[in-house]
Motif scaffolding. Sequence first.
Motif, PDB file in Angstrom:
ATOM      1  N   GLN A  37      38.509  39.851  36.458  1.00 36.74           N
ATOM      2  CA  GLN A  37      37.211  40.527  36.409  1.00 36.74           C
ATOM      3  C   GLN A  37      37.233  41.783  35.550  1.00 36.74           C
ATOM      4  O   GLN A  37      36.191  42.334  35.226  1.00 36.74           O
ATOM      5  N   LEU A  38      38.429  42.271  35.237  1.00 33.81           N
ATOM      6  CA  LEU A  38      38.526  43.411  34.338  1.00 33.81           C
ATOM      7  C   LEU A  38      38.858  42.882  32.945  1.00 33.81           C
ATOM      8  O   LEU A  38      39.172  41.712  32.766  1.00 33.81           O
ATOM      9  N   ASP A  39      38.817  43.761  31.988  1.00 32.48           N
ATOM     10  CA  ASP A  39      39.042  43.347  30.612  1.00 32.48           C
ATOM     11  C   ASP A  39      40.536  43.499  30.297  1.00 32.48           C
ATOM     12  O   ASP A  39      41.027  44.613  30.119  1.00 32.48           O
ATOM     13  N   LEU A  40      41.236  42.387  30.233  1.00 28.81           N
ATOM     14  CA  LEU A  40      42.698  42.435  30.086  1.00 28.81           C
ATOM     15  C   LEU A  40      43.078  42.419  28.605  1.00 28.81           C
ATOM     16  O   LEU A  40      42.888  41.432  27.915  1.00 28.81           O
ATOM     17  N   THR A  41      43.633  43.512  28.131  1.00 25.98           N
ATOM     18  CA  THR A  41      44.103  43.545  26.738  1.00 25.98           C
ATOM     19  C   THR A  41      45.580  43.164  26.686  1.00 25.98           C
ATOM     20  O   THR A  41      46.261  43.123  27.714  1.00 25.98           O
ATOM     21  N   GLU A  42      46.054  42.937  25.470  1.00 26.59           N
ATOM     22  CA  GLU A  42      47.470  42.580  25.311  1.00 26.59           C
ATOM     23  C   GLU A  42      48.375  43.706  25.787  1.00 26.59           C
ATOM     24  O   GLU A  42      49.392  43.477  26.418  1.00 26.59           O
ATOM     25  N   VAL A  49      43.681  44.041  41.344  1.00 30.82           N
ATOM     26  CA  VAL A  49      44.325  45.123  40.597  1.00 30.82           C
ATOM     27  C   VAL A  49      44.729  46.270  41.510  1.00 30.82           C
ATOM     28  O   VAL A  49      45.862  46.741  41.474  1.00 30.82           O
ATOM     29  N   TYR A  50      43.791  46.707  42.377  1.00 33.16           N
ATOM     30  CA  TYR A  50      44.138  47.842  43.237  1.00 33.16           C
ATOM     31  C   TYR A  50      45.244  47.463  44.222  1.00 33.16           C
ATOM     32  O   TYR A  50      46.278  48.103  44.296  1.00 33.16           O
ATOM     33  N   GLU A  51      45.028  46.367  44.946  1.00 32.62           N
ATOM     34  CA  GLU A  51      45.917  46.023  46.057  1.00 32.62           C
ATOM     35  C   GLU A  51      47.298  45.556  45.577  1.00 32.62           C
ATOM     36  O   GLU A  51      48.321  45.903  46.149  1.00 32.62           O
ATOM     37  N   ASP A  52      47.299  44.750  44.508  1.00 28.06           N
ATOM     38  CA  ASP A  52      48.561  44.143  44.088  1.00 28.06           C
ATOM     39  C   ASP A  52      49.318  44.971  43.058  1.00 28.06           C
ATOM     40  O   ASP A  52      50.496  44.733  42.819  1.00 28.06           O
ATOM     41  N   MET A  53      48.640  45.894  42.412  1.00 27.41           N
ATOM     42  CA  MET A  53      49.319  46.656  41.364  1.00 27.41           C
ATOM     43  C   MET A  53      49.267  48.160  41.585  1.00 27.41           C
ATOM     44  O   MET A  53      50.289  48.829  41.634  1.00 27.41           O
ATOM     45  N   VAL A  54      48.039  48.709  41.705  1.00 30.93           N
ATOM     46  CA  VAL A  54      47.898  50.162  41.754  1.00 30.93           C
ATOM     47  C   VAL A  54      48.538  50.742  43.016  1.00 30.93           C
ATOM     48  O   VAL A  54      49.384  51.632  42.946  1.00 30.93           O
ATOM     49  N   ILE A  70      47.341  52.176  35.922  1.00 33.34           N
ATOM     50  CA  ILE A  70      46.440  52.991  36.753  1.00 33.34           C
ATOM     51  C   ILE A  70      45.238  53.463  35.936  1.00 33.34           C
ATOM     52  O   ILE A  70      44.081  53.394  36.384  1.00 33.34           O
ATOM     53  N   LYS A  71      45.504  53.921  34.703  1.00 34.18           N
ATOM     54  CA  LYS A  71      44.410  54.395  33.842  1.00 34.18           C
ATOM     55  C   LYS A  71      43.431  53.258  33.532  1.00 34.18           C
ATOM     56  O   LYS A  71      42.212  53.452  33.553  1.00 34.18           O
ATOM     57  N   TRP A  72      43.988  52.117  33.247  1.00 35.24           N
ATOM     58  CA  TRP A  72      43.152  50.944  32.945  1.00 35.24           C
ATOM     59  C   TRP A  72      42.238  50.621  34.121  1.00 35.24           C
ATOM     60  O   TRP A  72      41.046  50.366  33.963  1.00 35.24           O
ATOM     61  N   TRP A  73      42.819  50.725  35.318  1.00 34.76           N
ATOM     62  CA  TRP A  73      42.040  50.416  36.522  1.00 34.76           C
ATOM     63  C   TRP A  73      40.931  51.448  36.738  1.00 34.76           C
ATOM     64  O   TRP A  73      39.790  51.095  37.025  1.00 34.76           O
ATOM     65  N   ILE A  74      41.267  52.740  36.575  1.00 35.13           N
ATOM     66  CA  ILE A  74      40.256  53.780  36.795  1.00 35.13           C
ATOM     67  C   ILE A  74      39.170  53.682  35.724  1.00 35.13           C
ATOM     68  O   ILE A  74      37.978  53.731  36.029  1.00 35.13           O
ATOM     69  N   ASP A  75      39.586  53.515  34.467  1.00 30.51           N
ATOM     70  CA  ASP A  75      38.609  53.398  33.387  1.00 30.51           C
ATOM     71  C   ASP A  75      37.662  52.217  33.590  1.00 30.51           C
ATOM     72  O   ASP A  75      36.521  52.233  33.158  1.00 30.51           O
ATOM     73  N   SER A  76      38.194  51.185  34.232  1.00 29.62           N
ATOM     74  CA  SER A  76      37.363  50.003  34.466  1.00 29.62           C
ATOM     75  C   SER A  76      36.495  50.151  35.704  1.00 29.62           C
ATOM     76  O   SER A  76      35.901  49.188  36.167  1.00 29.62           O
TER      77      SER A  76
END
Lengths: 509, 491
Positions: A316-321, A216-221, A300-306
């Motif tokens: 490994q994170l909780d992926l919502t729709e 998530v961090y490397e490929d998206m954030v 970004i928010k999803w990543w920080i919240d996780s």
Amino acid sequence: MTTETDQKKCGSSCLRPLAITIFGLLIISILIAMPFLVGEPNAEKIPDIVRFFGRFHPVVLHLPIGIFSLIMIQELLAMFTRYKPQPTIIPIFIGAASAVVAVLFGFFLYIGGGYEMGELLQDHLWGGIFFASAAVLTLIVKSWLLPLKFSTVLYRAMIFGSVGIMSYASHDGASITHGKDYLFEYAPDSLRKIQGYEPKNVKVGAPVKPLEEQIVYEDMVQPILNKRCVECHKESKSKGKFRMDSYELLVKGGNEGDGIVPGKALDSNIVYRCELPEVDDEHMPPESKTDIEDHELAVIKWWIDSGADPVKTVAQLDLTEEIRAAISKLDLSVDLVAGKSGSATPLADLPSDELLKAVSALAKDFPGGLTFESQVSSRLTFTAISLRNNLDDQLFSKLKSVIPSMVAMDLSSTAITDDSVKLLATAKDLRVLRLSETKISDAALDTLASLKNLEAINLYGTRVTDAGVEKLKSLTHLKRLYLWQTDVSEGMITKLKEALPELEIITGV
Amino acid sequence: MTNPSEHLSPAGRFLLDRRSFLSTSATALGSIALTKLLSGDGLLASSTGGSALDLSNPYIPRSPHFPAKAKRVVVIFCAGAVSQLETWDYKPELIKWDGKPLPGGPKLTFQGAAGNLARPQYNFRQHGKTGKWVSDLIPHLAELTDEIAFVHSLTSKSNTHGPAENFLSSGSILDGFPSLGAWATYALGSESRDLPSYVAIPDPRGVPQNGANNWGSGFLPAAFQGTVMTSNRPLRHLSAAGGSNSADRAARDLLQRMNARHLEANPGDAKLSARIASYELAGRMQMSMPEISDLSSEPDHIMKLYGADDTKNPNKAAFAKNCILARRLVERGVRFVQLFNGAYASGGRLNWDGHTDLKGQYDVHGAIMDQPAAALIKDLKQRGLLEDTLVVWCTEFGRMPFFQKGAQGRDHNPDGFTCWMTGAGVKPGVSYGETDELGQRAVKNKVPLYDFNATILHLLGLDHEQLTFQHNGIARRLTNVEGHVIRDMLA
């Protein structure tokens, strides 16, 4: 005696070397002073004409490379064969002049903006200036060599030296344009090793990294930050003493405190500042820059919240729709599709291993029949175009497990009946369905009426009647209905058109 | 997709296992050279993605870059350069200027001295809801204008038939570049197991000026070239030489098993595997082709719709049969059909090259092309095939607004001409771009043919910049380094 001869030898013919020496040294000092006198690159303050000439840097720079290489080859030939280069100053003069022009234009290109001053650019700038200076010095030596006829050793050493500096400088330049790995990307592994590269790990025809395996961090954030923030928050330009070009620095924060607070997106500075109203002075990115997109911020928010973990993958994170949808809007084509960056290919849901296995198992019974809608889609299309009469209800039932993934199906001219159509009840995403010239009847249309995403249904050459097609009135997304060579009456067609004004009904010519 | 090799044939698996290939090779340098050659063949580099190209089964369907609107394409290629001024590009100003010289116009054009401006040789009237002006030369096609997206501002890079045909068909004026149909089938493979993926149907009277280069595979693997057939000359050597069908099939099955064993003993031989694939396809075509090319099963009303029953105009009837054949091929999943109207034999009298007596020539060709081509579109529509089939009508360039000196015809004009598309994914009833008021040059939204081809690939779900093939050190594209998708033509 000697002095006299020298004067005689030199005399008026020494005027030219003298002029070249004075003029040449002047140019060298200007070149060296140039980076100190002119300030930071600033696209807005630099006149367009300067930027225009800057664009010719890639053209002009090839002249000195060619000329100096040629001169070097000539000198090598002269050293080892009986070949004698012509005693003219013209080639070296043009070579040195073009080197100076190339450096000038290169400098114009740099101050015109768009290039970040880094180690590579620094090296290239000074490499270029040293090369041009060496070229001018070589010219000066050559100009004295003609009238004075002293040993050519110094001259040759200077030629070889110039070419050496030139190679160094031009390699840096090429690395700026093509990327550092360009030259050795396809080199044999043995050569790559000498250069300190990893052995090639070419995944030929390999599938792109599935969504679940993306970090998530490397490929998206970080790619989002690179696009929106890093321009002003990096090594050479760290506004607010805050750098965003690495995970550690992001956490460390700047003048205003922590960049991120793991687990608390709304308390994190980078999110908080982006969420302020645009008119607020504190809003980021600032007014003059492109604002961050909602879906980017959502990721970004999803990543920080996780927990803002730097190495966790999507799985490994909780992926919502919602987050899946936001991710699908990110322009991550570089990471996901073997292709150029910036293309509009959306990140898509790649098929699960289970689905892939099911599809490849079905390939034997349905050769060429099942195809993914696109290279980055888990949706399937099916065609019975090669099977035709050989496709009956029994064979069709083998498709059961993949029917929920179908978006388009061509079952025309097959031996299937209403029983097969019943299996389509799970095809909730089905948009296009062709059942023409089959034995289906009105009973099949009950199933179709439940598939709300249908956009086109082809029933030409079937036994459907008014009673059947009337059921399709509930399909509000239906755009085209093919009823050529059926017993559907004019009256029913009018009725359907009243119920679905957007629907086009094709009855043939 | 953890292990891609599961989906591949033995030949494909071998080629993909490059590391073991390198390590088992006797000399590293030799294997590097070979790897290079193989990647040049597109075997290692899977630029078309999805399932990697597997030469032992080149016709297996492959996924497009993004979801496609069109699965199949029919190109109606009118060879000889159809005059835009006598067909789709209505220029009333020309009527006013009829017989007068064009001030500041060129003195000399392709074939010689320029004469005076000449009015459109046919009357125009408005058609359909869009009120599109179309000439009376093509009344049947004129009925369909509400469904069509026109481009009136196309330009070509050559004003000479051969190179311009190449440019239209392959994106290069030179011979030896892959045609659009070859690119499409290279990218997408074939939907049908039993038919060639790409068929070229020449005019019943002969082939266009640049012949086979219009359907050639250039540097793409040979499997992707067009197969030539017409309704009056079906594929040759397809009938089985005696014996029963079942015995024949049993023999082929045995042969296939032996071939497969041979291939496993000689892995990595792309030519061997391609040859086996082609034999197998030919074997299946012995079954499928006679049925497809036999038009006797077509009912009378269909023959009549196309004009295939026209006994007074045998050329029209023959072209109409070609159009029916095109529909039958599309119906059976042929990916790309090129339908030519106009032949080069006799130096241009048999096509749209109206230099000397334009009206006389067009009276003949309009009658041949119009009704069958229109019927093809209508027939595809009523069968629901237009849902995912793109129909393209095109010609290599246009013609001048003035006659040639001392003649009643128009000379070549590559600076502004008309082509159109209809069907899958096309925005109906659109006219994009304009020529000047005399119809000589594109002045609004000028469209190089590259853009037209890029748009066709786009409708097939292909990014024209991503669809590449490594050849002579260059990642070649249909559109070279040019091309923009014409978004205004997309639904």
